[in-house]
Design an enzyme around this catalytic site. Sequence first.
Site, PDB file in Angstrom:
ATOM      1  N   GLU A 110       0.845  -1.170  -0.028  1.00  0.00           N
ATOM      2  CA  GLU A 110      -0.058   0.017   0.059  1.00  0.00           C
ATOM      3  C   GLU A 110       0.688   1.076   0.004  1.00  0.00           C
ATOM      4  O   GLU A 110       1.851   1.281   0.854  1.00  0.00           O
ATOM      5  CB  GLU A 110      -0.861   0.115   1.299  1.00  0.00           C
ATOM      6  N   HIS A 115      -1.578  -5.455   2.277  1.00  0.00           N
ATOM      7  CA  HIS A 115      -2.739  -6.267   2.235  1.00  0.00           C
ATOM      8  C   HIS A 115      -2.238  -7.553   1.859  1.00  0.00           C
ATOM      9  O   HIS A 115      -1.495  -7.831   0.696  1.00  0.00           O
ATOM     10  CB  HIS A 115      -3.801  -5.622   1.291  1.00  0.00           C
ATOM     11  N   ARG A 164     -17.923  -0.511   5.158  1.00  0.00           N
ATOM     12  CA  ARG A 164     -18.791  -1.239   4.726  1.00  0.00           C
ATOM     13  C   ARG A 164     -19.500  -2.095   5.603  1.00  0.00           C
ATOM     14  O   ARG A 164     -20.659  -2.423   5.429  1.00  0.00           O
ATOM     15  CB  ARG A 164     -18.229  -1.837   3.542  1.00  0.00           C
ATOM     16  N   CYS A 176      -8.027  -1.224   8.028  1.00  0.00           N
ATOM     17  CA  CYS A 176      -6.509  -1.371   7.596  1.00  0.00           C
ATOM     18  C   CYS A 176      -6.104   0.260   6.806  1.00  0.00           C
ATOM     19  O   CYS A 176      -4.962   0.610   7.317  1.00  0.00           O
ATOM     20  CB  CYS A 176      -6.645  -2.152   6.458  1.00  0.00           C
TER      21      CYS A 176
HETATM   22  N1  PCA Z   1      -8.545  -6.328   6.849  1.00  0.00           N
HETATM   23  C1  PCA Z   1      -9.513  -5.197   7.017  1.00  0.00           C
HETATM   24  C2  PCA Z   1      -9.425  -5.022   8.296  1.00  0.00           C
HETATM   25  C3  PCA Z   1      -8.669  -6.167   9.195  1.00  0.00           C
HETATM   26  C4  PCA Z   1      -8.045  -6.961   8.107  1.00  0.00           C
HETATM   27  O1  PCA Z   1      -7.278  -7.779   8.157  1.00  0.00           O
HETATM   28  C5  PCA Z   1      -9.206  -4.196   6.147  1.00  0.00           C
HETATM   29  O2  PCA Z   1      -8.587  -4.208   4.788  1.00  0.00           O
HETATM   30  O3  PCA Z   1      -9.615  -2.966   6.464  1.00  0.00           O
END
Ligand code: PCA
Length: 226
Positions: free
Chosen positions: A93, A183, A103, A156
């Site tokens: 990211e 991610h 959401r 996140c």
């Molecule tokens: N993914 C979520 C929050 C916790 C996670 O592992 C996100 O992409 O915001």
Amino acid sequence: MPHDPPFSTHLPAEPVILLTGFDPFGGEQHNPSLLIAQALDGQRIAGHRVVAARLPTVFGASLQQLQALLAAHRPALTVCLGQAGGRAALSLERIGINLNDARIPDNRGQQPIDTAVVPGGPAAYFTNLPVKAMWRAVQRAGVPCEVSQTAGTFVCNHVLYGLMHLLSAPGSGLEGARGGFVHVPWLPEQGTPHLPLRNMVRGIHAALWAAVLTPADITLGAGATH
Ligand code: PCA
């Protein structure tokens, strides 16, 4: 008569890489981000020691926990991991934005809509991790990877924005520390697309090496960015 130890007991502490993962959320049983962090806990990477930690998938509490971890470990590098179901590659990211827009409810039933992560804070922060160098290292490790321009607007992104805000605060004692967010896709048992856990662990391991060894990012041709 006691002897002096053969080496100093006052060696400077090894610099720490703080690697966090999230609790499962949205009714799921697993969160690969936490399993990857746990798999790498205690690893030595280029003179650094990995300290794994768990963050709650909760607005607010996740950042309080992260702030406590930063104060306790003073990491040279912080990489937060999170699950992004539907993505097929490790996503490095680039940006955290000052927006919560959930959401689904978090693990405490909170569902903020159109609120700021930090009221009055800047619109966004860029990660100061070398995402292109990390992308190349992950690709070379044989693991699918991409540079992503959005971490979404759920917990996140909240943590990425909050992390960069904490690292940039004057007087934080964390000057020079670097941080960012990756991610990761689902595990095979969670849905498609997915990656096996061992591949994701290998990819994150490669990414951490590249992050430590690359103080300033490199420029690459097209191909990394989606
Ligand atoms: N993914 C979520 C929050 C916790 C996670 O592992 C996100 O992409 O915001």
